[in-house]
Design an enzyme around this catalytic site. Structure first.
Site, PDB file in Angstrom:
ATOM      1  N   GLY A 191      -0.546  14.669  -3.695  1.00 10.89           N
ATOM      2  CA  GLY A 191      -0.787  13.386  -3.040  1.00 10.89           C
ATOM      3  C   GLY A 191      -0.285  13.410  -1.610  1.00 10.89           C
ATOM      4  O   GLY A 191       0.717  14.048  -1.292  1.00 10.89           O
TER       5      GLY A 191
ATOM      6  N   GLY B  77      -0.643  10.278   0.337  1.00 12.51           N
ATOM      7  CA  GLY B  77      -0.604   8.903   0.828  1.00 12.51           C
ATOM      8  C   GLY B  77       0.702   8.746   1.583  1.00 12.51           C
ATOM      9  O   GLY B  77       1.324   9.733   1.992  1.00 12.51           O
TER      10      GLY B  77
ATOM     11  N   GLY C  12       3.405  10.719  -0.389  1.00 10.76           N
ATOM     12  CA  GLY C  12       3.239  12.170  -0.446  1.00 10.76           C
ATOM     13  C   GLY C  12       3.335  12.832   0.912  1.00 10.76           C
ATOM     14  O   GLY C  12       4.022  13.852   1.072  1.00 10.76           O
TER      15      GLY C  12
ATOM     16  N   SER D 181      -6.737 -10.185   3.815  1.00  4.44           N
ATOM     17  CA  SER D 181      -5.282 -10.124   3.952  1.00  4.44           C
ATOM     18  C   SER D 181      -4.614 -11.440   3.617  1.00  4.44           C
ATOM     19  O   SER D 181      -5.078 -12.520   3.961  1.00  4.44           O
ATOM     20  CB  SER D 181      -4.897  -9.724   5.365  1.00  4.44           C
ATOM     21  OG  SER D 181      -3.524  -9.960   5.544  1.00  4.44           O
TER      22      SER D 181
ATOM     23  N   ARG E 201       2.126 -13.968  -4.952  1.00  2.34           N
ATOM     24  CA  ARG E 201       0.762 -13.636  -5.363  1.00  2.34           C
ATOM     25  C   ARG E 201       0.441 -14.021  -6.794  1.00  2.34           C
ATOM     26  O   ARG E 201      -0.611 -14.588  -7.067  1.00  2.34           O
ATOM     27  CB  ARG E 201       0.557 -12.132  -5.219  1.00  2.34           C
ATOM     28  CG  ARG E 201       0.576 -11.726  -3.786  1.00  2.34           C
ATOM     29  CD  ARG E 201       0.560 -10.250  -3.643  1.00  2.34           C
ATOM     30  NE  ARG E 201       0.483  -9.961  -2.207  1.00  2.34           N
ATOM     31  CZ  ARG E 201       0.503  -8.745  -1.695  1.00  2.34           C
ATOM     32  NH1 ARG E 201       0.605  -7.699  -2.491  1.00  2.34           N
ATOM     33  NH2 ARG E 201       0.428  -8.571  -0.407  1.00  2.34           N
TER      34      ARG E 201
ATOM     35  N   GLU F  66       3.561   4.487  -5.319  1.00  2.00           N
ATOM     36  CA  GLU F  66       3.029   3.584  -6.338  1.00  2.00           C
ATOM     37  C   GLU F  66       2.964   4.252  -7.709  1.00  2.00           C
ATOM     38  O   GLU F  66       2.917   3.574  -8.738  1.00  2.00           O
ATOM     39  CB  GLU F  66       1.628   3.092  -5.917  1.00  2.00           C
ATOM     40  CG  GLU F  66       1.179   1.880  -6.716  1.00  2.00           C
ATOM     41  CD  GLU F  66      -0.141   1.294  -6.241  1.00  2.00           C
ATOM     42  OE1 GLU F  66      -0.528   1.536  -5.076  1.00  2.00           O
ATOM     43  OE2 GLU F  66      -0.782   0.590  -7.040  1.00  2.00           O
TER      44      GLU F  66
HETATM   45  C1  LIG Z   1      -6.505  -3.288  -0.065  1.00  2.00           C
HETATM   46  C2  LIG Z   1      -5.032  -3.033  -0.172  1.00  2.00           C
HETATM   47  C3  LIG Z   1      -4.165  -3.568   0.785  1.00  2.00           C
HETATM   48  C4  LIG Z   1      -2.802  -3.334   0.705  1.00  2.00           C
HETATM   49  N1  LIG Z   1      -2.006  -3.892   1.651  1.00  2.00           N
HETATM   50  C5  LIG Z   1      -0.669  -3.654   1.600  1.00  2.00           C
HETATM   51  C6  LIG Z   1       0.183  -4.188   2.596  1.00  2.00           C
HETATM   52  O1  LIG Z   1      -0.246  -4.881   3.510  1.00  2.00           O
HETATM   53  N2  LIG Z   1       1.499  -3.915   2.514  1.00  2.00           N
HETATM   54  C7  LIG Z   1       2.013  -3.145   1.535  1.00  2.00           C
HETATM   55  O2  LIG Z   1       3.209  -2.912   1.541  1.00  2.00           O
HETATM   56  N3  LIG Z   1       1.217  -2.619   0.578  1.00  2.00           N
HETATM   57  C8  LIG Z   1      -0.103  -2.859   0.582  1.00  2.00           C
HETATM   58  N4  LIG Z   1      -0.911  -2.333  -0.399  1.00  2.00           N
HETATM   59  C9  LIG Z   1      -0.357  -1.411  -1.393  1.00  2.00           C
HETATM   60  C10 LIG Z   1      -0.150  -0.030  -0.797  1.00  2.00           C
HETATM   61  O3  LIG Z   1      -1.176   0.267   0.096  1.00  2.00           O
HETATM   62  C11 LIG Z   1      -0.131   1.094  -1.824  1.00  2.00           C
HETATM   63  O4  LIG Z   1       0.651   0.740  -2.868  1.00  2.00           O
HETATM   64  C12 LIG Z   1       0.451   2.357  -1.244  1.00  2.00           C
HETATM   65  O5  LIG Z   1      -0.204   2.687  -0.061  1.00  2.00           O
HETATM   66  C13 LIG Z   1       0.378   3.500  -2.200  1.00  2.00           C
HETATM   67  O6  LIG Z   1       0.761   4.693  -1.528  1.00  2.00           O
HETATM   68  P1  LIG Z   1       0.964   6.056  -2.319  1.00  2.00           P
HETATM   69  O7  LIG Z   1       1.411   7.039  -1.302  1.00  2.00           O
HETATM   70  O8  LIG Z   1       1.851   5.834  -3.451  1.00  2.00           O
HETATM   71  O9  LIG Z   1      -0.450   6.436  -2.913  1.00  2.00           O
HETATM   72  P2  LIG Z   1      -1.911   6.612  -2.274  1.00  2.00           P
HETATM   73  O10 LIG Z   1      -1.959   6.211  -0.880  1.00  2.00           O
HETATM   74  O11 LIG Z   1      -2.840   5.988  -3.240  1.00  2.00           O
HETATM   75  O12 LIG Z   1      -2.138   8.166  -2.272  1.00  2.00           O
HETATM   76  C14 LIG Z   1      -2.440   8.887  -3.404  1.00  2.00           C
HETATM   77  C15 LIG Z   1      -2.599  10.334  -3.020  1.00  2.00           C
HETATM   78  O13 LIG Z   1      -2.600  11.117  -4.174  1.00  2.00           O
HETATM   79  C16 LIG Z   1      -3.680  12.002  -4.190  1.00  2.00           C
HETATM   80  N5  LIG Z   1      -4.016  12.200  -5.591  1.00  2.00           N
HETATM   81  C17 LIG Z   1      -4.111  11.290  -6.578  1.00  2.00           C
HETATM   82  N6  LIG Z   1      -4.381  11.878  -7.737  1.00  2.00           N
HETATM   83  C18 LIG Z   1      -4.451  13.196  -7.502  1.00  2.00           C
HETATM   84  C19 LIG Z   1      -4.717  14.322  -8.298  1.00  2.00           C
HETATM   85  N7  LIG Z   1      -4.933  14.220  -9.609  1.00  2.00           N
HETATM   86  N8  LIG Z   1      -4.738  15.534  -7.713  1.00  2.00           N
HETATM   87  C20 LIG Z   1      -4.526  15.665  -6.361  1.00  2.00           C
HETATM   88  N9  LIG Z   1      -4.253  14.622  -5.589  1.00  2.00           N
HETATM   89  C21 LIG Z   1      -4.224  13.409  -6.144  1.00  2.00           C
HETATM   90  C22 LIG Z   1      -4.731  11.374  -3.349  1.00  2.00           C
HETATM   91  O14 LIG Z   1      -5.569  12.352  -2.782  1.00  2.00           O
HETATM   92  C23 LIG Z   1      -3.876  10.668  -2.302  1.00  2.00           C
HETATM   93  O15 LIG Z   1      -3.573  11.583  -1.276  1.00  2.00           O
HETATM   94  C24 LIG Z   1      -2.281  -2.566  -0.345  1.00  2.00           C
HETATM   95  C25 LIG Z   1      -3.136  -2.047  -1.305  1.00  2.00           C
HETATM   96  C26 LIG Z   1      -4.494  -2.319  -1.252  1.00  2.00           C
HETATM   97  C27 LIG Z   1      -5.358  -1.876  -2.365  1.00  2.00           C
END
Ligand SMILES: Cc1cc2nc3c(=O)[nH]c(=O)nc-3n(C[C@H](O)[C@H](O)[C@H](O)COP(=O)(O)OP(=O)(O)OC[C@H]3O[C@@H](n4cnc5c(N)ncnc54)[C@H](O)[C@@H]3O)c2cc1C
Ligand code: HEM
Ligand code: SF4
Ligand code: FES
Lengths: 270, 640, 232
Positions: B41, B43, B46, B285, B332, B427
């Protein structure tokens, strides 16, 4: 949970580029689509068409997509010759069927450029953008080494302009639209974003050289100032940033040539 | 039965993290490059982790299923990121952010984790600003803030409506720098399909190259999952279409406990569904609630009418009415449920009756259309693009949609799961938001985990592993895991089914939304627990996956993900059924106060439920980790 | 690498050289036109002007060499860049669509090549005077008594040939068209432009190009129309 719709449904034909793999030749295939709802997005129509193809025993059309709200930069179809299709300042996923009329034939192709080889159907390999970024699209700051965020004020106008440039979603439509498949708008956006921030100054010259050099090596064409790029950019990033990139690059080039030679180049202390 | 030791350090709340950092084991700098760490990951969680670990000298391998790390779902976050900087001098502090987050989570998070999150929040902003993230600024050049969903101080930092994008691009630039420098080996288009556990420790993963179909084994000294949330188990959500649960689900099947899966956040301000073809729901938003007023008609008969024709006196500004002190800015879950109740009463707006109005006419009178455009122009544009309606002229229609999953793999204070060597960030873990996440705190958590927590805590584990002791990838465990993956691929391709994958995903989504959505009941959940296994069987018998396994095959990718979603959906319902209380993002109709608010049962459910896989067809085991509130009183959340 | 090396080896450096040489050539053709317009004045003027230039001696040769170098660099890089641009999109789109690229901008290489052909012809015709040795012989006596080469007669005789005049008019037409994109493009390449004054700049370019074309074309038209005649 689905709304009964009062919208008038219509029919279109999708003429889609099918190509089994990078080395295979491609060709257009027609797919009729009926009962198109004007509120449907273009990619949702592709979903529906794909489900139909699958049920009929065919292989669905491969297309790239993810966020479906114009921010991830994954979607990348050239529609009727225009990357991301008709409309201004939108990505493919933000195109709705209400932009088309009953009976239309919609020609769908991948983004075409030597630097973006086709992987399958409408999916291309845009990793050249990542390579450009890896060459210099960053400010070198180790985690934990940062000063307090408010210790360096940034004039609002600069921050706003930097944000304009930083809004780039890395979709590659600029390359796809350019008559020369040049990546200048993308690179200009990156270089300008960092170059407009005070934090980006120490590496400014080094960055612009490295990014342009990597861009050149990736096989993109050269800019001829026709601004097809900014005309299709989903974030309407202006080609003024290209002028800025040119200026930055030339400035860096001349600065580099007339700089005194530092003792540090000899390595180590005395 | 899994041992769930939270490893929360002793001592006063505010000192725990400092003290822990001092006591944690360190890896000798010269040894760091002998350790390989897999990060799945890229995001916010990651990429920040991969970049930082590489900066420290570890050898990092980063896997993403996306074609570029910059496409991770984090890119879509709009609103902002919280930090206890108190730049506005409005009374914010680390303690207040801690308290708000804990309370917002309905007292179902670990105190120590949340406090640490609030502490490092300030470093995150410093780090991002230094990376050149173009945060919004005031005219004097200093950082601007806004107040965001449920907070009474202005502590949210933002970059237009694209905060997640800018923070992710910052982390991506740090990652790119380390890729360029050779510290990170980046594998794009690479989907992790299994976790390899050797002698009880996570020591590798199995990956399928989505372009060539090649399946490969990768061993490492530790594995980090930062694979995001699983909200797409509902099919329709605000998540990116490709977001999925496969990584955490397969880790679960290898023994990692999955905690609190039923805590799902439903966001109140999304654009309503328009048709059966719908593939995703777009978030508007939350910041819109700062100036927009939410209402429905007072009378059912008015529901289908043009909103302009409904007199002021016939409008029910229900959030302002029910929650006078927070009004339109209540959290929310509270706002979402209120909207649902209004629609259930038959007063919902629009053709479907599933919508409430978000009205800007007051704001336009106060600020002028230009003023409103300056604040929300891009959101109004998005709304117009999708619905072809102008929110300057007619109120927006919004409806709640699945937006975030608070549950995830169980982790201790070090972010390590119950499988030693397996760390989970962002997340994908369950740690900091309890039963409900406050706005602008997921970005904070993802970056806190990646930049400021894991770099310390992983050292504690690695220091106990002999350098060079990682198993070779030709060990039996790797082979078995690879065979597991190839067998699954073959099975899908050979299946003689008739329906495309999407068919089953839609049906699962409808089941989940109906029985395990905003309001859950014992009976509904029991029904779901009957229907989902049946759907699962039907899926495996009747799914059609065309094409081959050795090229790009999106149907095949989806099939694997939906298979996992179906199983996860079942667990989610099971968790919801067994948690006989209402809290935050888990609302059981049987457990509510007379005004419709969540009725928690701290006595019986003041704990984390961490589910442990028991094998195919077996009911999973429900382990619990008690939540010992040492410093805060679990009080009744009230936003009145 | 030295500065020239860096300029010649990167895309942006080569673009810069294109713009810089384009700028020099633009300056040259503008000056050249102003000089030529003296054909409408009494023959004394243009012949004196020609003599002034020729009397620069080594200086004239330096200027000629410099201009020649500019043409060579401009043309060489134009061909190189254009070929690279073609190669950058090996497979064309099934549907071609243009958003806003002007026709002028899309035919730069073609207009340029015609201009190149004309430059070569023009040099052979009036500078080397191949086939017209008499033009090197004709003399004209200035008021101050200096005997100089009679450029006025050369021009009038040269343009009396309809074919030559037509080629000349086409060439200056295409050069104007080249500049219609070239002027604005050059400033963008040099980084000296933004949207705020693009419109003004574009208007200037259009006005300039029309002016350049009409004034240039006026010379052969005037000769053919008998307005400018051989002097006594
Ligand atoms: C529309 C929207 C708006 C939001 N707005 C806000 C906000 O304003 N403020 C806030 O704090 N939060 C907000 N959130 C929540 C927040 O964006 C997410 O919770 C957060 O970005 C998650 O980040 P992450 O790094 O955990 O995962 P992600 O960003 O989901 O990244 C997941 C990563 O894992 C990789 N991956 C997944 N499964 C696999 C696999 N099996 N093999 C290889 N790679 C894999 C993907 O390629 C990706 O790189 C929002 C969410 C949404 C849906
Ligand atoms: C006296 C003659 C000429 C003048 C005044 C002239 C002027 C210019 C100018 C000002 C530019 C713009 C540079 C830029 O985009 O940065 C240009 C570009 C160009 N010229 Fe010329 N030029 C001349 C001759 C030629 C010739 C002989 C060719 C032959 C091929 C040519 C081909 C081109 C090409 C291909 C471009 C690039 C177009 C682009 O980048 O959009 N030019 N020229
Ligand atoms: S500059 Fe615009 S068109 Fe080009 S990659 Fe960025 S967003 Fe896409
Ligand atoms: S799918 Fe993300 S920009 Fe279109």
């Amino acid at each position: 949970m689905v709304a009964p719709t009062t919208k008038k449904l219509f029919s279109v034909t999708l003429r889609v580029w099918r190509q089994a793999g990078p080395a295979q030749p491609g060709h257009f295939v027609d797919y009729p689509a009926a009962n198109v709802n004007p509120d449907m997005s273009f990619l949702e129509l592709l979903d529906v068409v794909n489900d139909g193809i699958t049920k009929d025993g065919g292989e669905p059309i491969a297309f790239a997509h993810d966020c479906r709200e114009g921010i991830c930069g994954t979607c990348s179809c050239t529609i009727n010759g225009k990357p991301h299709g008709p409309g201004q300042g939108i990505a493919t996923c933000q195109l709705y069927m209400r932009s088309f009329a009953d009976g239309d034939t919609i020609v769908v192709e991948p983004f075409r450029a030597r630097a973006f080889p086709i992987q399958k159907d409408l999916v291309t390999d845009r990793s050249a953008f990542d390579q450009i970024q890896q060459a210099g699209g960053f400010i070198s700051v180790r985690t934990g080494a940062a000063p307090d965020a408010n210790s360096i004020p940034v004039p609002k106008e600069d921050a706003d302009l930097a944000m304009d440039a930083a809004a780039c979603i890395g979709c590659g439509a600029c390359v796809a639209a350019c008559k020369n498949a040049s990546a200048m708008l993308f690179v200009a956006a990156k270089v300008s974003h960092l170059g407009l921030m005070p934090q980006g100054q120490p590496e400014r010259d080094k960055r612009v050289f490295a990014m342009v050099q990597t861009m050149d090596a990736a096989g993109f064409g050269n800019c001829t100032n026709q601004y097809e790029c900014s005309a299709v950019c989903p974030k309407t990033i202006t080609h003024d940033f290209i002028a800025r990139l040119n200026r930055d690059y030339l400035g860096a080039l001349f600065r580099a040539k007339f700089k005194p030679v530092s003792n540090a180049a000899g390595g180590g202390g005395s | 039965m899994a041992k769930l030791d939270s490893k929360t350090p002793a001592g006063p709340l505010a000192d725990k993290w400092q003290k822990h950092k001092q006591e944690i084991k360190l890896v000798n700098p010269a040894n760091k490059r002998k350790y390989e760490v897999i990060v799945v990951g890229a995001g916010l969680a990651g990429s920040s982790a991969a970049a930082t670990l590489a900066e420290l000298g570890y050898r990092v391998k980063n896997f993403v299923f996306h074609d570029s790390p910059r496409r991770a779902h984090s890119i879509a976050a709009q609103g902002g990121i919280n930090a206890a900087k108190n730049y506005q001098n409005d009374g914010d502090s680390v303690h207040r952010l801690f308290y708000d987050t804990l309370k917002g989570g309905d007292y179902r998070a670990r105190e120590a984790n949340v406090h640490r999150l609030a502490e490092v929040s300030v470093n995150i902003i410093d780090q991002c600003a230094a990376q050149g993230v173009p945060f919004a600024r005031e005219y004097g050049g200093l950082l601007a803030n806004r107040s965001f969903g449920g907070a009474q101080v202005s502590r949210t930092f933002y970059a237009r409506g694209q905060t997640g994008q800018q923070l992710l691009l910052g982390a991506y630039s740090a990652l790119s720098r380390m890729v360029g420098a050779g510290g990170v080996e980046l594998h794009t288009n690479s989907e992790m399909l299994d976790l390899v556990v050797v002698d009880g420790h996570a020591k590798g993963i199995i990956v399928r190259d989505l372009i060539t179909g090649a399946v490969s084994r990768h061993s490492a000294d530790a594995v980090i999952l930062a694979t995001g949330g699983y909200g797409n188990v509902f099919n329709l959500s605000t998540y990116a279409r490709q977001s999925n649960a496969t990584a955490i689900w397969r880790a679960y099947k290898r023994g990692a406990c999955l905690a609190n899966p039923c805590y799902t956040q439903i966001h109140p301000t999304c654009i309503p569904v328009s048709g059966d073809y719908q593939s995703k729901l777009t978030l508007m938003s939350e910041s819109l609630r700062n100036d927009g007023r939410i209402w429905v008609p007072k009378k059912k008969e008015d529901a289908k009418k043009d909103p302009a024709s409904i007199a002021e006196a016939d409008r029910d500004y229900f959030l302002e009415r029910i929650y006078p002190s927070f009004g339109n800015l209540c959290p929310r879950d509270v706002a979402s449920r209120a909207a649902k109740r209004m629609c259930d009463e038959g007063r919902g707006a629009g053709e479907s009756g599933l919508g409430v109005y978000l009205d800007f006419s007051d704001a336009i009178n106060r600020l002028g259309e230009a003023g409103v455009r300056e604040r929300y122009g891009n959101l109004f544009d998005i709304y117009h693009e999708i619905t072809a309606e102008s929110a300057y002229k007619t109120p927006m229609r919004i409806y709640p949609a699945v937006h975030y999953t608070m549950g995830g793999l169980w982790v201790d204070y070090n972010l390590m799961s119950n499988i030693p060597g397996l760390f989970v960030l962002g997340e994908a873990n369950f740690s900091d938001h309890g039963a409900n996440r406050l706005g602008a705190s997921a970005l904070m958590q993802g970056l806190a985990d990646g930049y400021f927590v894991i770099p310390y805590t992983i050292g504690d584990y690695l220091a106990q592993q002999k350098p060079g002791s990682r198993p070779p990838a030709d060990r039996a465990e790797f082979k078995q895991a690879e065979e597991n993956v190839t067998a699954m691929t073959k099975r899908f391709l050979a299946n003689q089914g008739r329906e495309p994958v999407s068919h089953f995903h839609k049906r699962l989504g409808k089941l989940m939304w109906e029985y395990c959505g905003m309001a859950r009941t014992k009976q509904g959940l029991e029904t779901a627990l009957q229907k989902i296994p049946a759907l699962r069987e039907e899926f495996h018998a009747n799914v059609k996956v065309p094409g081959s396994g050795d090229t790009l095959n999106q149907s095949l990718e989806q099939a694997g993900r939906v298979a996992d979603f179906i199983e996860l959906g079942e667990l989610l319902c099971r968790d919801a059924l067994t948690r006989e209380e209402s809290c935050g993002g888990h609302f059981r109709e049987e457990y509510q106060h007379p005004d419709g608010e969540c009725k928690r049962d701290d006595e019986k459910f003041g704990h984390v439920a961490a589910w442990e896989y028991q094998g195919e067809g077996q009911t999973p085991l429900r382990n619990t980790e008690p939540l010992n509130y040492e410093f805060t009183k679990m009080s009744v959340r009230s936003y009145k | 690498m030295n500065l020239l090396g860096s300029l010649f080896s990167s895309s942006l450096g080569r673009k810069f050289l294109m713009a810089a040489t384009g700028l020099v050539l633009f300056g040259f053709v503008t000056g050249h036109l102003l000089g030529n317009l003296q054909v409408f004045l009494p023959p004394e003027k243009i012949n004196a002007y020609g003599h002034m230039l020729e009397s620069l001696g080594a200086g004239l040769w330096l200027i000629r060499l410099f201009l020649l170098a500019c043409v060579v660099i401009h043309v060489w890089l134009a061909i190189q860049l254009t070929l690279e641009n073609r190669a950058a999109r090996p497979q064309d789109y099934g549907v071609t669509h243009t958003n806003r690229a002007t026709l002028a901008s899309r035919v730069m290489a073609r207009t340029g090549l015609v201009v190149l052909a004309f430059i070569l012809f023009h040099l052979a015709h009036f500078t080397v005077r191949i086939g017209h040795p008499q033009w090197s012989e004709h003399t004209f006596t200035l008021l101050n008594g200096t005997k100089v080469r009679d450029i006025h007669t050369m021009m009038v005789q040269g343009f009396s040939n309809v074919g030559v005049s037509v080629f000349y008019i086409i060439a200056v037409g295409l050069l104007s068209y080249h500049l219609a994109h070239g002027i604005v493009s050059m400033l963008q390449t040099l980084g000296l432009k933004n949207e705020k004054w693009t419109l003004g700049l574009e208007r200037f370019a259009v006005a300039y190009c029309w002016g350049y074309f009409l004034l240039n074309a006026a010379i052969p038209v005037a000769v053919l129309g008998g307005l400018v005649k051989l002097h006594a």
